[in-house]
Design an enzyme around this catalytic site. Structure first.
Site, PDB file in Angstrom:
ATOM      1  N   CYS A  17     -16.393  -9.210   5.853  1.00 51.91           N
ATOM      2  CA  CYS A  17     -15.754  -7.915   5.564  1.00 51.91           C
ATOM      3  C   CYS A  17     -14.503  -8.131   4.727  1.00 51.91           C
ATOM      4  O   CYS A  17     -13.569  -8.810   5.163  1.00 51.91           O
ATOM      5  CB  CYS A  17     -15.333  -7.225   6.859  1.00 51.91           C
ATOM      6  N   CYS A  24     -19.503  -6.269   3.884  1.00 50.85           N
ATOM      7  CA  CYS A  24     -18.812  -5.019   4.213  1.00 50.85           C
ATOM      8  C   CYS A  24     -17.506  -4.975   3.424  1.00 50.85           C
ATOM      9  O   CYS A  24     -16.908  -6.023   3.183  1.00 50.85           O
ATOM     10  CB  CYS A  24     -18.521  -4.975   5.722  1.00 50.85           C
ATOM     11  N   CYS A  82       0.428   0.539  10.294  1.00 52.51           N
ATOM     12  CA  CYS A  82      -0.001  -0.537   9.399  1.00 52.51           C
ATOM     13  C   CYS A  82       1.132  -1.378   8.814  1.00 52.51           C
ATOM     14  O   CYS A  82       2.050  -0.854   8.175  1.00 52.51           O
ATOM     15  CB  CYS A  82      -0.835   0.045   8.264  1.00 52.51           C
ATOM     16  N   CYS A 111       0.537   5.005   6.765  1.00 51.25           N
ATOM     17  CA  CYS A 111      -0.082   4.899   8.097  1.00 51.25           C
ATOM     18  C   CYS A 111       0.900   4.231   9.076  1.00 51.25           C
ATOM     19  O   CYS A 111       1.338   3.095   8.843  1.00 51.25           O
ATOM     20  CB  CYS A 111      -1.368   4.090   8.014  1.00 51.25           C
ATOM     21  N   CYS A 145     -19.454   2.021   8.634  1.00 49.88           N
ATOM     22  CA  CYS A 145     -18.669   1.407   9.705  1.00 49.88           C
ATOM     23  C   CYS A 145     -17.441   2.287   9.857  1.00 49.88           C
ATOM     24  O   CYS A 145     -16.630   2.391   8.929  1.00 49.88           O
ATOM     25  CB  CYS A 145     -18.286  -0.017   9.300  1.00 49.88           C
ATOM     26  N   CYS A 153       0.830  -1.207   0.000  1.00 46.62           N
ATOM     27  CA  CYS A 153       0.000   0.000   0.000  1.00 46.62           C
ATOM     28  C   CYS A 153       0.868   1.263   0.000  1.00 46.62           C
ATOM     29  O   CYS A 153       1.816   1.386   0.785  1.00 46.62           O
ATOM     30  CB  CYS A 153      -0.919   0.005   1.228  1.00 46.62           C
ATOM     31  N   ARG A 159     -17.796  -2.358  18.080  1.00 48.69           N
ATOM     32  CA  ARG A 159     -17.034  -3.611  17.906  1.00 48.69           C
ATOM     33  C   ARG A 159     -15.712  -3.582  18.650  1.00 48.69           C
ATOM     34  O   ARG A 159     -14.890  -2.675  18.463  1.00 48.69           O
ATOM     35  CB  ARG A 159     -16.785  -3.880  16.413  1.00 48.69           C
TER      36      ARG A 159
HETATM   37  N1  SAM Z   1      -6.604   0.639   3.172  1.00 48.73           N
HETATM   38  C1  SAM Z   1      -7.882   0.900   3.690  1.00 48.73           C
HETATM   39  C2  SAM Z   1      -7.902   2.021   4.707  1.00 48.73           C
HETATM   40  O1  SAM Z   1      -6.880   2.293   5.329  1.00 48.73           O
HETATM   41  O2  SAM Z   1      -8.968   2.593   4.889  1.00 48.73           O
HETATM   42  C3  SAM Z   1      -8.568  -0.309   4.278  1.00 48.73           C
HETATM   43  C4  SAM Z   1      -7.755  -1.297   5.053  1.00 48.73           C
HETATM   44  S1  SAM Z   1      -6.988  -0.683   6.530  1.00 48.73           S
HETATM   45  C5  SAM Z   1      -5.945  -1.998   6.999  1.00 48.73           C
HETATM   46  C6  SAM Z   1      -8.363  -0.676   7.674  1.00 48.73           C
HETATM   47  C7  SAM Z   1      -8.115  -0.277   9.082  1.00 48.73           C
HETATM   48  O3  SAM Z   1      -7.338  -1.256   9.742  1.00 48.73           O
HETATM   49  C8  SAM Z   1      -7.393   1.002   9.374  1.00 48.73           C
HETATM   50  O4  SAM Z   1      -8.181   2.138   9.222  1.00 48.73           O
HETATM   51  C9  SAM Z   1      -7.004   0.811  10.821  1.00 48.73           C
HETATM   52  O5  SAM Z   1      -8.025   1.277  11.672  1.00 48.73           O
HETATM   53  C10 SAM Z   1      -6.911  -0.700  10.961  1.00 48.73           C
HETATM   54  N2  SAM Z   1      -5.546  -1.140  11.268  1.00 48.73           N
HETATM   55  C11 SAM Z   1      -4.518  -1.263  10.395  1.00 48.73           C
HETATM   56  N3  SAM Z   1      -3.398  -1.667  11.021  1.00 48.73           N
HETATM   57  C12 SAM Z   1      -3.725  -1.806  12.331  1.00 48.73           C
HETATM   58  C13 SAM Z   1      -2.978  -2.200  13.484  1.00 48.73           C
HETATM   59  N4  SAM Z   1      -1.696  -2.513  13.430  1.00 48.73           N
HETATM   60  N5  SAM Z   1      -3.632  -2.245  14.667  1.00 48.73           N
HETATM   61  C14 SAM Z   1      -4.947  -1.916  14.742  1.00 48.73           C
HETATM   62  N6  SAM Z   1      -5.687  -1.541  13.682  1.00 48.73           N
HETATM   63  C15 SAM Z   1      -5.082  -1.482  12.494  1.00 48.73           C
HETATM   64 FE1  SF4 Z   2      -2.791   1.274   3.363  1.00 51.33          FE
HETATM   65 FE2  SF4 Z   2      -2.640   0.133   5.725  1.00 51.33          FE
HETATM   66 FE3  SF4 Z   2      -3.034   2.747   5.549  1.00 51.33          FE
HETATM   67 FE4  SF4 Z   2      -5.020   1.055   4.811  1.00 51.33          FE
HETATM   68  S1  SF4 Z   2      -4.171   1.319   6.869  1.00 51.33           S
HETATM   69  S2  SF4 Z   2      -4.291   2.888   3.737  1.00 51.33           S
HETATM   70  S3  SF4 Z   2      -3.761  -0.641   3.996  1.00 51.33           S
HETATM   71  S4  SF4 Z   2      -1.190   1.623   4.882  1.00 51.33           S
END
Ligand code: SAM
Ligand code: SF4
Ligand code: DTB
Length: 344
Positions: free
Chosen positions: A127, A158, A90, A87, A218, A83, A290
């Site tokens: 989901c 979802c 992530c 973030c 959500c 990606c 949740r």
């Molecule tokens: N890429 C899309 C986005 O960011 O909206 C969808 C997938 S992203 C992985 C969805 C959510 O996963 C993020 O908004 C975050 O809240 C959660 N998430 C990702 N990494 C995480 C982590 N290490 N611990 C807890 N929640 C996490």
């Molecule tokens: Fe990409 Fe992870 Fe951020 Fe979703 S949370 S936008 S998968 S880097």
């Protein structure tokens, strides 16, 4: 009049929404009177003595739900890793060295197999998550096909695919999608410390597109990212002030993954996590709150406190997107012990 300023701060106040807040298309009657919460009022809830907070959350919870029922959602990563967003939490970002390989989108048949297995284990919502900043139109066509498949099984569907434009949201709605997950993740003031490749307004814009086409929302966030209580109150206030507030509110505890910038952050006190659930319950009375990521590291006792605080949904199945989650049989045993049942 109540002379105690803390009690005054507990009352939500009515204000007109600014431009930046997602607007509903047609709020259901019980949601039409959404009240606006100030950050001070939400923080005052956080500051209550623990037992008072839990009591208040239970009262609200029991007004709207069977307090012994929990909704089960199963996650599947249909497109993992690679990606472009940064973030800080992530494991799927290209900016962090976490060992997660980028892969192509899964085939529809494999997604359907996973959905059938989830349904056989008792999940009612499936989901699908993708590690995209924003999907391309041809991605949306493929995902819409998967959504039609999930709906043909009789499950709720979802998706969480990153930023959407209005047309993409409409295509997903037309395919039968029920919910779109798009988290605000943290308070507006702290967003720039966690993510630099997009801003808060991008998130609000996608949520507005999702609402405009009549999809259920959500949206929740992550706690344990080094934020303070005021920041947590800021996140909850943002969510509660969406009009209407989300139907589903995932509260994630940061899953610390080696190689991400947030790895090594001081762990959150478990009672603070429970408080966050309780405050979400009180401010968003009819939402499914949740208890989301972080359960693998959480004791059963803390999870039970989360249910007492008003959590009534979990991610169910051995995997979240790339990290682990308790096994389904372990979760069923926990629900049994607590005399809780899965919502149908
Ligand atoms: N890429 C899309 C986005 O960011 O909206 C969808 C997938 S992203 C992985 C969805 C959510 O996963 C993020 O908004 C975050 O809240 C959660 N998430 C990702 N990494 C995480 C982590 N290490 N611990 C807890 N929640 C996490
Ligand atoms: Fe990409 Fe992870 Fe951020 Fe979703 S949370 S936008 S998968 S880097
Ligand atoms: C949400 O709020 N949490 C889920 C889901 N929505 C997409 C994701 C949690 C991810 C946890 C870390 C991982 O496995 O990647």
């Amino acid at each position: 009049m109540n002379a105690n300023p803390q009690h005054q701060a507990l009352q939500p106040i009515q204000l007109h929404l600014g431009k930046s807040v997602a607007k509903p298309l047609t709020p259901s009657p019980e949601r039409a009177a959404t009240q606006r919460w100030s950050v001070d009022a939400v923080e005052a809830l956080f500051n209550l003595p623990f037992n008072d907070l839990m009591y208040r959350a239970q009262q609200v919870h029991r007004e709207h739900f069977n307090a012994n029922e929990v909704q089960l959602s199963t996650l599947l990563s249909i497109k993992t890793g690679g990606c472009p967003e940064d973030c800080g939490y992530c494991p799927q970002s290209v900016h962090h060295e976490t060992g997660v390989e980028a892969s192509k989108m899964m085939e529809r048949d494999a997604v359907m197999d996973a959905a059938r297995s989830a349904q056989a284990l008792g999940a009612t919502r499936f989901c699908m998550g993708a590690a995209w900043r924003a999907p391309k139109d041809r991605d949306i066509e493929k995902v819409a096909d998967m959504v039609r498949g999930i709906k043909s099984l009789g499950m709720e569907a979802c998706c969480t695919l990153g930023m959407l434009n209005g047309e993409q949201a409409r295509s997903l709605k037309e395919a039968g999608l029920d919910y779109y997950n798009h988290n605000l993740d943290t308070a507006p003031e702290t967003y720039g410390n966690i993510i630099t490749t997009r801003d808060y307004q991008d998130r609000l814009d996608t949520l507005a597109h999702v609402r405009d086409v009549g999809l259920s929302v959500c949206s929740g966030g992550i706690v344990g990212m080094g934020e303070n209580r005021r920041d947590r109150a800021g996140l909850v206030a943002q969510l509660a002030n969406l009009e209407p507030y989300p139907e589903s509110v995932p509260i994630n505890e940061l899953v610390q993954v080696e190689g991400t910038p947030l790895h090594g952050t001081e762990a959150l006190d478990p009672f603070e996590f429970v408080r966050t659930i309780a405050v979400a319950r009180i401010t968003m009375p009819t939402a499914r709150v949740r208890l989301s990521a972080g359960r693998q590291q959480m004791s059963e006792a803390v999870q039970a406190l989360c249910f007492l605080a008003g959590a009534n949904s979990i991610f169910y199945g051995e995997k979240l997107l790339v990290t682990g989650n308790p096994d389904a049989d372990r979760d069923r045993a926990l629900l049994d012990k607590l005399g809780m049942t899965a919502a149908l």
